[in-house]
Design an enzyme around this catalytic site. Structure first.
Site, short mmCIF file in Angstrom:
data_model
loop_
_atom_site.label_atom_id
_atom_site.label_comp_id
_atom_site.label_asym_id
_atom_site.label_seq_id
_atom_site.Cartn_x
_atom_site.Cartn_y
_atom_site.Cartn_z
N ASP A 52 4.95 7.71 -0.72
CA ASP A 52 3.56 7.26 -0.57
C ASP A 52 3.22 6.97 0.88
OD1 ASP A 52 3.78 7.25 -3.30
OD2 ASP A 52 3.04 5.23 -3.61
N SER A 84 3.02 0.21 -1.59
CA SER A 84 1.89 0.87 -0.93
C SER A 84 0.69 -0.04 -0.66
CB SER A 84 1.42 2.05 -1.77
OG SER A 84 2.43 2.99 -1.93
N ASP A 122 -1.30 -1.53 -4.44
CA ASP A 122 -2.04 -0.48 -3.73
C ASP A 122 -3.39 -0.97 -3.19
OD1 ASP A 122 0.08 0.97 -4.68
OD2 ASP A 122 -1.08 2.20 -6.07
N GLU A 158 -3.27 4.55 -10.22
CA GLU A 158 -2.69 4.17 -8.94
C GLU A 158 -3.52 4.64 -7.75
OE1 GLU A 158 1.91 3.76 -9.46
OE2 GLU A 158 1.40 5.88 -9.67
#
Length: 483
Positions: free
Chosen positions: A95, A173, A257, A352
């Site tokens: 990522d 992330s 995220d 996500e």
């Protein structure tokens, strides 16, 4: 995210969590009376009606992630780090996200494009840290990416009076913005493997110097602090996950995220989460809520009865993914918890890589998801998607792009070297095309080939329609077409 790691934790915790769920598991066997409802909780939804149309729609070239020639793919030469024994090794890199301006375009940092990425030892699934890679603007070769190393030292998590950072075991992330005063502000996910996979949205200022004309150096972080770990009402928190049986219950807790965005002078984070008790929580009652199904009433009744008899029934009852939003104060602390931008109740627990930006007066919201996490007939284990939605305002309501929300589809075997995931749309200064980045090759699958930047490509956006631009494959990791 790290599939091997979660699988390992699930196995390790299965006995302990079985004790936690106790009599709760008997609830599923008990008959209960349910009445149909139609409550949208004032937010947008990824509906079953839209998702059921995707298996046919995804056959079109308009949505297919381009095929890549595996013989041309290279590891990131500068992606080197150290294993637990102190040996210099080649890293997997998965990522990633660019340093962006407040409007989402790629920032120019002293003549460089900067990318933050998750990287780690291919032989150690628990080794997940954030690294910084940088490339001179105008260069595009995969070999031109340099590595400034890890953002954080191991000791950086021991921040006084922060109860969440002390328990951090991995860094997950997020996003990064170049502030108006030229500082780099990072937002990321603090993951705690010692606390049932607890995820906390976290921030820090990353200090970077330029010791020579062609080198960037990380000079540590400051203002390292937690922002949000779920309020329980709008977004599920870790205690609710534990109380319902944690991993042993089949539930999947997410709060990660964070994606930074500004609108009308206000600062926000959009992030992946699960709904809380006040905006459509998980549970068998959700299977009777027409708002989650879409379509007309005959469709609702038919699809509901089919789902109630399906092997996906329990999985669907636990599915309450959300793209949430919070407002921040000017010092990047939590100001206000807001209603989700969109939810995926009964469809999937996991949406996500939250990503939102403004283009031509409209707001575009994107998310990645895996078919293996979904409860939709016709969607398979190997299907990977980017879904997209459009709204006249940041907070919605959001309507699906391309009628269903489908933007990108990929269905390679995860063992294939050219398997890609974490597709991320990077808006450009001009034009209707955005650059799609991703990573290629799942970590630890090959001895010589590592997870690496995939070739980028272009996606055209006009109003409520998108299409992959033919013959638009770009070099690995390229962020911008603006030269």
């Amino acid at each position: 995210m790290n599939i091997k790691k979660i699988a390992k934790q699930t196995t390790a915790l299965s006995f302990a969590t079985a004790l936690l769920i106790g009599a709760g598991s008997q609830t599923w066997a008990a008959e209960s009376n349910h009445k149909d409802t139609n409550n949208n909780y004032g937010v947008s939804h990824i509906t079953r009606d839209n998702m059921l149309k995707i298996p046919q729609q995804q056959k079109s070239e308009q949505f297919k992630v381009p095929a890549f020639d595996k013989s041309t793919i290279k590891n990131i030469a500068s992606a080197k780090g150290y294993d637990k024994s102190g040996n210099l090794i080649d890293l997997d890199v998965w990522d990633s996200w660019p340093l962006q301006n407040a409007d989402g375009t790629v920032a120019n940092y002293h003549g460089y494009q900067v990318v933050f990425a998750l990287a780690g030892d291919p032989k150690d699934a628990d080794d997940t840290s954030i690294y910084v890679f940088y490339q001179k603007i105008g260069e595009d070769s995969i070999d031109s990416w340099k590595n400034a190393g890890r953002v954080f030292k191991d000791s950086d998590k021991f921040v006084p009076n922060d109860p969440h950072l002390k328990k951090q075991t991995q860094e997950w992330s997020g996003s990064a913005t170049l502030t108006s005063d030229g500082k780099i502000r990072l937002f990321y996910t603090n993951f705690s493997g010692t606390n049932y996979g607890k995820q906390t949205i976290t921030t820090a200022q990353v200090n970077v110097s330029q010791p020579s004309g062609d080198t960037l150096k990380i000079d540590g972080v400051e203002d390292h602090k937690s922002i949000f770990d779920g309020d329980g009402k709008k977004y599920q928190n870790i205690q609710q996950f534990i109380d319902e049986g944690a991993y042993g219950s089949g539930d999947n807790h997410t709060l990660r995220d964070p994606h930074y965005v500004e609108d009308k002078g206000h600062k926000y984070l959009v992030f992946e989460a699960n709904t809380g008790t006040e905006d459509g929580y998980q549970g068998e009652d959700s299977l009777y809520n027409r708002a989650y199904y879409g379509g007309n009433n005959p469709f609702f009744q038919s699809e509901k009865e089919k789902l109630l008899q399906s092997s996906n029934k329990k999985k669907a009852s636990l599915a309450n993914g959300a793209l949430g939003i919070v407002e921040l104060n000017n010092n990047y602390t939590l100001k206000k918890v807001m209603d989700p931008l969109i939810t995926s109740n009964t469809v999937t627990d996991e949406i996500e890589r939250a990503n939102v930006f403004k283009k031509d007066g409209k707001w575009y919201l994107f998310t990645d998801s895996r078919g293996s996490k979904m409860t939709i007939d016709g969607i398979g284990q190997d299907d990977v998607y980017m879904l997209g939605y459009v709204s006249n305002t940041l907070t919605g309501k959001y309507k699906p792009l391309n009628d269903t929300g489908l933007v990108l589809h990929m269905d390679l075997d995860p063992n294939d070297k050219t398997f890609t995931y974490s597709h991320f749309a990077v808006p450009q200064v001009k034009g209707d095309n955005v650059v799609i980045t991703s990573y290629m090759t799942n970590r630890g699958f090959y001895s010589e080939e590592h997870s690496t930047f995939a070739p980028s490509f272009l996606l055209n956006i006009k109003g409520s329609k998108t299409a992959v631009v033919k013959n638009s494959i770009l070099p690995q990791g390229q962020l911008s077409t603006d030269k």
